[in-house]
Design a protein around this motif. Structure first.
Motif, PDB file in Angstrom:
ATOM      1  N   GLU A  20    -133.883 -13.215 -18.908  1.00 30.15           N
ATOM      2  CA  GLU A  20    -132.826 -12.459 -18.258  1.00 30.15           C
ATOM      3  C   GLU A  20    -132.475 -11.244 -19.107  1.00 30.15           C
ATOM      4  O   GLU A  20    -132.151 -11.363 -20.290  1.00 30.15           O
ATOM      5  N   ASN A  38    -130.163  -7.654 -18.748  1.00 27.69           N
ATOM      6  CA  ASN A  38    -129.221  -6.867 -17.936  1.00 27.69           C
ATOM      7  C   ASN A  38    -128.898  -7.531 -16.605  1.00 27.69           C
ATOM      8  O   ASN A  38    -128.759  -6.869 -15.581  1.00 27.69           O
ATOM      9  N   GLY A  39    -128.801  -8.849 -16.615  1.00 22.99           N
ATOM     10  CA  GLY A  39    -128.483  -9.575 -15.395  1.00 22.99           C
ATOM     11  C   GLY A  39    -129.646  -9.717 -14.432  1.00 22.99           C
ATOM     12  O   GLY A  39    -129.467 -10.227 -13.317  1.00 22.99           O
ATOM     13  N   GLU A  40    -130.851  -9.288 -14.834  1.00 25.83           N
ATOM     14  CA  GLU A  40    -132.037  -9.380 -13.991  1.00 25.83           C
ATOM     15  C   GLU A  40    -133.041 -10.334 -14.624  1.00 25.83           C
ATOM     16  O   GLU A  40    -133.185 -10.378 -15.850  1.00 25.83           O
ATOM     17  N   ILE A  41    -133.742 -11.088 -13.799  1.00 28.19           N
ATOM     18  CA  ILE A  41    -134.747 -12.026 -14.287  1.00 28.19           C
ATOM     19  C   ILE A  41    -136.116 -11.355 -14.257  1.00 28.19           C
ATOM     20  O   ILE A  41    -136.603 -10.943 -13.197  1.00 28.19           O
ATOM     21  N   HIS A  84    -139.020  -5.383  -6.931  1.00 29.09           N
ATOM     22  CA  HIS A  84    -137.744  -5.137  -7.631  1.00 29.09           C
ATOM     23  C   HIS A  84    -137.945  -4.024  -8.650  1.00 29.09           C
ATOM     24  O   HIS A  84    -138.996  -3.925  -9.281  1.00 29.09           O
ATOM     25  N   TYR A 142    -136.725  -2.580 -12.170  1.00 32.51           N
ATOM     26  CA  TYR A 142    -136.059  -3.061 -13.380  1.00 32.51           C
ATOM     27  C   TYR A 142    -135.559  -1.892 -14.219  1.00 32.51           C
ATOM     28  O   TYR A 142    -136.218  -0.859 -14.327  1.00 32.51           O
ATOM     29  N   ASN A 150    -131.671  -9.594 -25.140  1.00 32.67           N
ATOM     30  CA  ASN A 150    -131.312 -10.975 -24.836  1.00 32.67           C
ATOM     31  C   ASN A 150    -131.073 -11.696 -26.159  1.00 32.67           C
ATOM     32  O   ASN A 150    -131.875 -11.540 -27.085  1.00 32.67           O
TER      33      ASN A 150
END
Length: 202
Positions: free
Chosen positions: A75, A77-80, A129, A131, A174
């Motif tokens: 994860e 910045n809040g993105e996987i 997506h 990123y 992270n």
């Protein structure tokens, strides 16, 4: 040059300027902190360097791209970011170095500078997506050994080896990641000095 009174002889000399350029191409191998390598894994990649030389002082930029697959999802910045991502951890080094000339056209070159790591996902269209991974950076220090081979009075080829440590804080991406990486590089370089014209009265 002749006038009605004096005759002056001028010798036109071409000499090597103290200013030059060095262009290098090499192969690097990177070793991350154990926590970082569990995600990014240790890898290799090309190394491109260009530097401005002023006598023994050098001001350079080093570009180090590569493409790898993450070893685990992470994860950021809040993105996987999944393991199927084709991730390019691009590194730039901005450095100042100094050449210490020893025998047989061998130079020792310590350097100090700043290293950045940017992360580009190459297959965003496949993943569906976009990123936005922050850039991270930190101080770097390196040491290079050059063996120069002269082929013109102001131009040289070189075989070189380099080791570097960069204090890049990957934990900013992270908390599970670590800090810093080590790399070694071997490669070839061209170094040439500009010519300058000197007029001498004889």
């Amino acid at each position: 040059i002749v006038d009605s009174v004096y005759q002056i002889r001028i010798l036109n000399c071409i000499s090597s300027s103290p200013v030059g350029l060095r262009i290098a191409l090499g192969y690097s191998r990177y070793y991350y902190n154990k926590r970082t390598s569990a995600w990014l894994r240790n890898h290799g990649g090309p190394d491109f360097t260009i530097s401005l030389a002023i006598e023994n002082l050098n001001f350079g930029v080093r570009f180090k791209p590569w493409t790898t697959n993450p070893q685990k999802t992470l994860e950021i910045n809040g993105e996987i970011l999944p393991i199927t991502a084709k991730l390019n951890p691009i590194k730039f080094d901005y450095f100042v170095s100094y050449n210490f000339n020893i025998q047989n056209d061998i130079t020792l070159e310590p350097a100090l500078g700043y290293s950045t790591s940017s992360f580009i996902v190459l297959n965003e269209d496949v993943l569906g997506h976009k990123y936005n991974i922050p850039k991270v950076g930190g101080l770097m220090t390196s040491f290079t050994v050059n063996k120069y081979i002269r082929f013109k009075y102001n131009e040289f080829f070189a075989i070189f080896g380099n080791i570097e440590y960069a204090f890049v804080d990957y934990s900013r991406l992270n908390p599970d990641l670590g800090k810093g990486y080590f790399n070694w590089t071997i490669g070839l370089a061209f170094k040439g000095y500009f010519k300058q014209q000197i007029l001498k009265r004889i």
